[in-house]
Design an enzyme around this catalytic site. Structure first.
Site, PDB file in Angstrom:
ATOM      1  N   CYS A   2       0.832  -1.194   0.000  1.00 15.07           N
ATOM      2  CA  CYS A   2       0.000   0.000   0.000  1.00 15.07           C
ATOM      3  C   CYS A   2       0.870   1.250   0.000  1.00 15.07           C
ATOM      4  O   CYS A   2       2.070   1.195   0.221  1.00 15.07           O
ATOM      5  CB  CYS A   2      -0.906  -0.004   1.217  1.00 15.07           C
ATOM      6  N   ARG A  27       0.905   1.625  -6.052  1.00 15.45           N
ATOM      7  CA  ARG A  27       1.116   0.661  -4.979  1.00 15.45           C
ATOM      8  C   ARG A  27      -0.165  -0.079  -4.600  1.00 15.45           C
ATOM      9  O   ARG A  27      -0.114  -1.083  -3.888  1.00 15.45           O
ATOM     10  CB  ARG A  27       1.669   1.368  -3.727  1.00 15.45           C
ATOM     11  N   TRP A  74      -3.808  -1.833  -1.314  1.00 15.84           N
ATOM     12  CA  TRP A  74      -3.855  -3.110  -2.022  1.00 15.84           C
ATOM     13  C   TRP A  74      -4.208  -4.154  -0.978  1.00 15.84           C
ATOM     14  O   TRP A  74      -3.485  -4.340  -0.008  1.00 15.84           O
ATOM     15  CB  TRP A  74      -2.517  -3.411  -2.677  1.00 15.84           C
ATOM     16  N   ASN A  98       1.213  -0.044   5.704  1.00 14.04           N
ATOM     17  CA  ASN A  98       1.645  -0.845   4.570  1.00 14.04           C
ATOM     18  C   ASN A  98       2.334  -2.077   5.112  1.00 14.04           C
ATOM     19  O   ASN A  98       3.294  -1.968   5.872  1.00 14.04           O
ATOM     20  CB  ASN A  98       2.608  -0.041   3.686  1.00 14.04           C
ATOM     21  N   GLY A  99       1.840  -3.274   4.741  1.00 15.68           N
ATOM     22  CA  GLY A  99       2.485  -4.485   5.205  1.00 15.68           C
ATOM     23  C   GLY A  99       1.495  -5.487   5.751  1.00 15.68           C
ATOM     24  O   GLY A  99       0.289  -5.394   5.536  1.00 15.68           O
ATOM     25  N   GLU A 480       7.550 -14.720 -19.954  1.00 21.37           N
ATOM     26  CA  GLU A 480       7.209 -13.319 -19.740  1.00 21.37           C
ATOM     27  C   GLU A 480       6.002 -12.912 -20.579  1.00 21.37           C
ATOM     28  O   GLU A 480       5.117 -12.177 -20.111  1.00 21.37           O
ATOM     29  CB  GLU A 480       8.418 -12.436 -20.069  1.00 21.37           C
ATOM     30  N   LYS A 484       2.477 -11.475 -19.134  1.00 16.92           N
ATOM     31  CA  LYS A 484       1.887 -10.202 -19.543  1.00 16.92           C
ATOM     32  C   LYS A 484       0.424 -10.384 -19.949  1.00 16.92           C
ATOM     33  O   LYS A 484      -0.434  -9.589 -19.590  1.00 16.92           O
ATOM     34  CB  LYS A 484       2.670  -9.612 -20.722  1.00 16.92           C
ATOM     35  N   GLU A 487      -1.652 -11.003 -16.847  1.00 14.82           N
ATOM     36  CA  GLU A 487      -1.762  -9.839 -15.975  1.00 14.82           C
ATOM     37  C   GLU A 487      -2.836  -8.861 -16.418  1.00 14.82           C
ATOM     38  O   GLU A 487      -3.598  -8.349 -15.585  1.00 14.82           O
ATOM     39  CB  GLU A 487      -0.421  -9.092 -15.929  1.00 14.82           C
ATOM     40  N   HIS A 503       6.305 -33.343 -23.702  1.00 14.49           N
ATOM     41  CA  HIS A 503       6.268 -33.885 -22.342  1.00 14.49           C
ATOM     42  C   HIS A 503       5.029 -33.433 -21.577  1.00 14.49           C
ATOM     43  O   HIS A 503       5.043 -33.391 -20.350  1.00 14.49           O
ATOM     44  CB  HIS A 503       7.542 -33.499 -21.589  1.00 14.49           C
ATOM     45  N   LYS A 603       1.900  -2.350  -8.215  1.00 16.32           N
ATOM     46  CA  LYS A 603       3.186  -2.160  -8.866  1.00 16.32           C
ATOM     47  C   LYS A 603       4.348  -2.651  -8.013  1.00 16.32           C
ATOM     48  O   LYS A 603       5.276  -3.275  -8.507  1.00 16.32           O
ATOM     49  CB  LYS A 603       3.368  -0.671  -9.199  1.00 16.32           C
TER      50      LYS A 603
END
Length: 608
Positions: A2, A27, A74, A98-99, A480, A484, A487, A503, A603
């Protein structure tokens, strides 16, 4: 995860708090709130959702007060809602946090047994009640906060206001960043310097375990043992203006298009083109010749950058590399050797798991290197060697320009390591440096294929699953690409090594399955073509991202082929990252998702 901010000001601060929170919304954006002192009492405004909802509430019901705290959230404990939004308060204390408080269930049971009524599902509210109980027992605000901090387990940073104390604010940090800003008769707290940039460029960073008592005259700082300590005041270079989108629809699009420029800025720190050599930034001159093994750790996109870096370090510098996701590395008690280099990759420089891994390696006597985009971050400050990425501030939650700059730094470091270790000649170094120097120009050419990529968005958006394949350095890039797409479009996607197709993943292939194959013409191209044939034989819809020679040599009719300029295999993953990003971006835009702030993500991941 946050964002928090606090102001002891001269005029009403609610508007300033909101402006600062706008800089911290990356955040978290599940909810937001502010609290101020009015006639000695604590008054708050809170709203679910993005910051604009809080702004609307403040327009309808303005908030006075020259002392205040603010928060953008968040969600960790408790669903996004007004009742779980910060600040959390009693009649005597208001807290933003925050945490994560790991022992909050135990503490919650305790305060409820002592008669407190909790109104939210959060861990934060427990802190407000613990402090309040100590105040009711006769302790001063300082004493009450100190006593509460010693009872908390977990990672946190706080900003705390007290009823009847207009000239007092207390902040604390453990495992989560917090900065003190110095003004003229005003003082500030913020999760990072960016939030405080409009108000001051004089910053003091609290160190691990510190807590700070702010008045308008200044700040007193105490360590985790409550001993007074001095922390250096520095001038910050954080930009004093908000970044805007320019002519782009989203920050992510703007940041994708900034990549040629920021790649140039970053590479200029590592290349001496007059001598055709790599150079290390001042103060970061690590001796790779003395290193027997390199450890790399990171999370998310930065981890995939590290995986590509592993290929480069091992093939160019013949330096063995151990790489792990930081959230796994930190708990494995990895055997490491003192004196070797541990390299930590992070856009924000505040990623909690990466920071914990760094501290483990440091305790084992390793040298610490940091590839970071925020030079004032905790990871940068705790590293022995800082290898900056000059990507500029990245607003979009899905990393783009920071990723390619991480790759540019890792590639440059691998070439430098190869030269000092004697695994490449001066002539080979000069050749590789020339390749690196050409990356910005190749990036410009890659961006010219945007319209082609955009045309894939509509058909791809109808898919429920997408498979990405690649070999060599294209394998991490495939992962990646899948990340993306997940996300920002919320389509399920997986990235695999192309050689693993038989496989297991081949069972997924049918005529409805798009398969994105990243395949520049390189030493493993023929092997990748064999895997393409296996996909084609089962009706899979192939999207081939390759170069001119690869397109000519593939011998297959793909559903769609994106033909990039021929680039040396060494720098191909940096250039091929661009269409991979564009594919995810345009698919998400077509689907109407929130590209810059996708659901459930933030972020900077500053909690486990």
């Amino acid at each position: 995860m946050c964002g928090i901010v606090g102001i002891l000001g001269k005029a009403d601060v609610a508007g300033q708090l909101v402006d600062a929170l706008k800089r911290l919304e990356y955040r978290g954006y599940d909810s937001a709130g502010v609290a101020t002192l009015i006639d000695g009492g604590l008054v708050s405004r809170r709203a679910e959702g993005k910051l604009r909802n809080l702004e609307a509430k403040l327009e309808q019901s303005p908030l006075a007060g020259t002392s205040g705290i603010g928060h953008t959230r968040w969600a960790t404990h408790g669903a996004p809602s007004v009742r779980n939004a910060h600040p959390h308060a009693t009649t005597r204390v208001a807290v933003v946090h925050n945490g994560i408080i790991e022992n909050f269930l135990e503490l919650r049971a305790e305060v409820e047994a002592r008669g407190c009524r909790l109104e939210s599902d959060t861990d934060t509210e427990v802190v407000a009640h613990l402090i309040t109980l100590d105040l009711q027992a006769g302790k001063t605000p300082r004493e009450a906060v100190a006593a509460t901090l010693h009872r908390l387990k977990g990672a946190f940073s706080f900003a705390i206001l007290f009823a009847g104390e207009d000239d007092l604010m207390i902040g604390a940090r453990r495992g989560s960043p917090l900065a003190v800003g110095h003004g003229d008769g005003e003082m500030y707290l913020g999760s990072d310097a960016i939030a405080l940039a409009p108000f001051t460029d004089r910053i003091t960073y609290l160190e691990e375990g510190d807590w700070a008592v702010l008045t308008r005259r200044g700040v007193e700082i105490f360590d985790e043992n409550d001993r007074p300590v001095e922390r250096r005041e520095t001038a910050t270079s954080a930009a004093a203006t908000l970044v805007d989108k320019g002519n782009f629809r989203h920050f992510m699009a703007k940041e994708i298009h900034e990549q040629p420029e920021v790649l140039g800025h970053t590479l200029s720190r590592y290349l001496d083109l007059t001598q055709s050599k790599t150079v290390l930034p001042k103060g970061a001159e690590f001796d790779f010749a003395s290193c027997e093994r390199l450890v790399i750790s990171a999370c998310g996109t930065a981890y995939y950058a590290g995986l590509i870096g592993k290929y480069w370090f091992e093939t160019i510098a013949r330096l063995p590399v151990d790489i792990d996701i930081a959230s796994e590395f930190r708990y494995r008690e990895v055997p490491v050797k003192a004196g070797d280099l541990a390299l930590f990759v992070s856009q924000s420089g505040e990623t909690a798991d990466t920071l914990a891994s760094l501290r483990y390696c440091k305790a084992q006597g390793m040298k610490i290197g940091a590839v970071v985009n925020v030079p004032e971050s905790t990871i940068a400050r705790e590293a022995d060697f800082v290898f900056p990425t000059i990507a500029g501030r990245e607003i979009g939650v899905a990393s783009t320009k920071a990723f390619v700059c991480q790759l540019a730094v890792l590639a440059s470091l691998a070439v430098h390591a190869g030269r000092v270790r004697g695994t490449i000649s001066d002539e080979r170094e000069a050749e590789l440096v020339r390749m690196l120097a050409e990356i910005p120009a190749y990036a410009v050419k890659a961006l010219r294929h945007e319209v082609e990529v955009e045309q894939l968005a509509q058909p791809l958006s109808k898919s429920q699953h997408v498979l990405y394949l690649g070999r060599g350095t294209s394998f991490p890039l495939a992962m990646e690409g899948a990340l993306k797409l997940k996300e920002i479009s919320y389509i399920h996607a997986e990235g695999y090594a192309a050689g693993e197709l038989k496989h297991g993943p081949i069972a997924l292939i049918d005529e409805t399955m798009p398969v994105v194959i990243v395949a520049p013409y390189d030493g493993v191209f023929e092997k990748t073509v064999s895997n393409m044939q296996e996909v084609a034989a089962r009706g899979g819809r192939i999207i081939l991202i390759t170069d001119q020679r690869g397109a000519e040599e593939s011998g297959l009719q793909a559903w769609k082929t994106i033909v990039l300029p021929d680039v040396p295999a060494f720098i191909a993953p940096i250039v091929h990252a661009i269409p991979v990003q564009l594919l995810a971006y345009h698919t998400a835009v077509f689907m109407g998702t929130d590209v810059d702030q996708p659901r459930n993500l933030a972020k900077s991941v500053t909690v486990e």
